[in-house]
Scaffold this motif. Structure first.
Motif, PDB file in Angstrom:
ATOM      1  N   LEU A   1       2.885   7.398 -13.503  1.00  0.00           N
ATOM      2  CA  LEU A   1       1.912   8.561 -12.907  1.00  0.00           C
ATOM      3  C   LEU A   1       1.775   8.343 -11.580  1.00  0.00           C
ATOM      4  CD1 LEU A   1      -0.088   8.852 -16.101  1.00  0.00           C
ATOM      5  CD2 LEU A   1       1.832  10.395 -15.507  1.00  0.00           C
ATOM      6  N   CYS A   2       1.427   7.066 -11.077  1.00  0.00           N
ATOM      7  CA  CYS A   2       1.077   7.179  -9.627  1.00  0.00           C
ATOM      8  C   CYS A   2       1.301   5.542  -9.430  1.00  0.00           C
ATOM      9  CB  CYS A   2      -0.515   7.313  -9.496  1.00  0.00           C
ATOM     10  SG  CYS A   2      -1.687   5.911 -10.004  1.00  0.00           S
ATOM     11  N   HIS A   3       1.537   5.405  -7.882  1.00  0.00           N
ATOM     12  CA  HIS A   3       1.960   4.013  -7.305  1.00  0.00           C
ATOM     13  C   HIS A   3       0.671   3.078  -7.630  1.00  0.00           C
ATOM     14  CE1 HIS A   3       5.960   5.048  -6.297  1.00  0.00           C
ATOM     15  NE2 HIS A   3       5.649   6.104  -5.967  1.00  0.00           N
ATOM     16  N   ALA A   4       0.900   1.868  -7.134  1.00  0.00           N
ATOM     17  CA  ALA A   4      -0.169   0.702  -7.071  1.00  0.00           C
ATOM     18  C   ALA A   4      -0.964   1.092  -6.081  1.00  0.00           C
ATOM     19  CB  ALA A   4       0.516  -0.526  -7.100  1.00  0.00           C
ATOM     20  N   ALA A   5      -0.485   1.687  -5.056  1.00  0.00           N
ATOM     21  CA  ALA A   5      -1.449   1.645  -3.533  1.00  0.00           C
ATOM     22  C   ALA A   5      -2.713   2.791  -4.068  1.00  0.00           C
ATOM     23  CB  ALA A   5      -0.625   2.096  -2.423  1.00  0.00           C
ATOM     24  N   ARG A   6      -2.082   3.756  -4.898  1.00  0.00           N
ATOM     25  CA  ARG A   6      -3.346   4.719  -5.249  1.00  0.00           C
ATOM     26  C   ARG A   6      -3.798   4.476  -6.660  1.00  0.00           C
ATOM     27  NH1 ARG A   6       0.260   9.241  -5.201  1.00  0.00           N
ATOM     28  NH2 ARG A   6       1.879   8.288  -4.091  1.00  0.00           N
ATOM     29  N   ARG A   7      -3.744   3.428  -7.187  1.00  0.00           N
ATOM     30  CA  ARG A   7      -4.132   3.008  -8.688  1.00  0.00           C
ATOM     31  C   ARG A   7      -5.714   3.405  -8.731  1.00  0.00           C
ATOM     32  NH1 ARG A   7      -2.643  -2.360  -9.978  1.00  0.00           N
ATOM     33  NH2 ARG A   7      -0.518  -1.512 -10.146  1.00  0.00           N
ATOM     34  N   HIS A   8      -6.486   2.562  -7.594  1.00  0.00           N
ATOM     35  CA  HIS A   8      -7.906   2.775  -7.826  1.00  0.00           C
ATOM     36  C   HIS A   8      -8.642   4.168  -7.510  1.00  0.00           C
ATOM     37  CE1 HIS A   8      -7.521  -1.579  -8.580  1.00  0.00           C
ATOM     38  NE2 HIS A   8      -6.860  -1.612  -7.519  1.00  0.00           N
ATOM     39  N   ARG A   9      -7.928   4.973  -6.793  1.00  0.00           N
ATOM     40  CA  ARG A   9      -8.462   6.191  -6.686  1.00  0.00           C
ATOM     41  C   ARG A   9      -8.227   7.548  -7.595  1.00  0.00           C
ATOM     42  NH1 ARG A   9      -5.931   6.532  -0.603  1.00  0.00           N
ATOM     43  NH2 ARG A   9      -4.090   6.038  -1.869  1.00  0.00           N
ATOM     44  N   VAL A  10      -7.017   7.142  -8.266  1.00  0.00           N
ATOM     45  CA  VAL A  10      -6.782   8.084  -9.115  1.00  0.00           C
ATOM     46  C   VAL A  10      -7.890   7.876 -10.411  1.00  0.00           C
ATOM     47  CG1 VAL A  10      -5.085   9.265 -10.652  1.00  0.00           C
ATOM     48  CG2 VAL A  10      -4.477   8.287  -8.277  1.00  0.00           C
ATOM     49  N   LYS A  11      -8.493   9.075 -10.649  1.00  0.00           N
ATOM     50  CA  LYS A  11      -9.528   8.989 -12.099  1.00  0.00           C
ATOM     51  C   LYS A  11      -9.049   9.662 -13.083  1.00  0.00           C
ATOM     52  CE  LYS A  11     -12.328   6.283  -9.563  1.00  0.00           C
ATOM     53  NZ  LYS A  11     -11.803   4.958  -9.679  1.00  0.00           N
TER      54      LYS A  11
END
Length: 173
Positions: free
Chosen positions: A126-136
């Motif tokens: 669903l999302c890449h590792a770079a955006r993992r912490h921003r996606v809620k």
């Protein structure tokens, strides 16, 4: 087997298989006739049902080369020269791809034309590792997993898919 000009199997058996497939294709083609509208339908050398039945028979017999299959068809099934030339036949098959997929799916639903089913799993990121912490959005639903084939972490779901021996999806969860 495919390298031979004449197939070692019985010609009558192959013609019987072709007749059975042609009968099924003719019945199914009337259900999806609205999607097959095109110009100059009245001047075709072979009907759509013949082209589709020949294509499906080639797949069932295991031919992977379009050239070898066309050589087999013109040498064994249509010996009087009434079949299309190879390039025209391949273009018609590509144009009828939607109908061929529909009919192969209907054949698979009947359950008589596959010997086994293979289960495979693949990650749906669903999302890449770079955006993992921003996606809620999927925080409580999707998990963090590791895809060993690509050697990377992903956020998402895992798709489990059952596929028949002919490559048609059967079930997923």
């Amino acid at each position: 087997m495919q390298g031979h000009f004449h197939f070692p199997a019985d010609r009558a058996k192959i013609q019987k298989q072709y007749a059975a497939i042609f009968f099924f294709v003719s019945a199914q083609l009337s259900l999806i006739q609205t999607h097959l509208q095109r110009r100059n339908r009245h001047s075709v050398k072979q009907e759509d049902s013949v082209i589709i039945a020949i294509h499906i028979l080639g797949k069932l017999l295991g031919f992977s080369s379009e050239r070898a299959w066309h050589r087999f068809v013109t040498g064994n099934l249509f010996t009087n020269g009434q079949f299309l030339e190879r390039s025209r036949s391949n273009r018609r098959c590509r144009a009828l791809h939607f109908a061929i997929k529909w009919i192969r799916h209907e054949l698979a639903k009947r359950g008589h034309h596959h010997a086994y089913v293979v289960v495979d799993s693949l990650p749906l990121p669903l999302c890449h590792a770079a955006r993992r912490h921003r996606v809620k959005r999927f925080q409580g639903i999707a998990d963090i997993g590791y895809g060993a084939s690509k050697k990377q972490w992903y956020d998402g779901w895992k798709l489990h898919l059952q596929v028949t021996d002919q490559g048609l999806p059967w079930d997923m969860w």
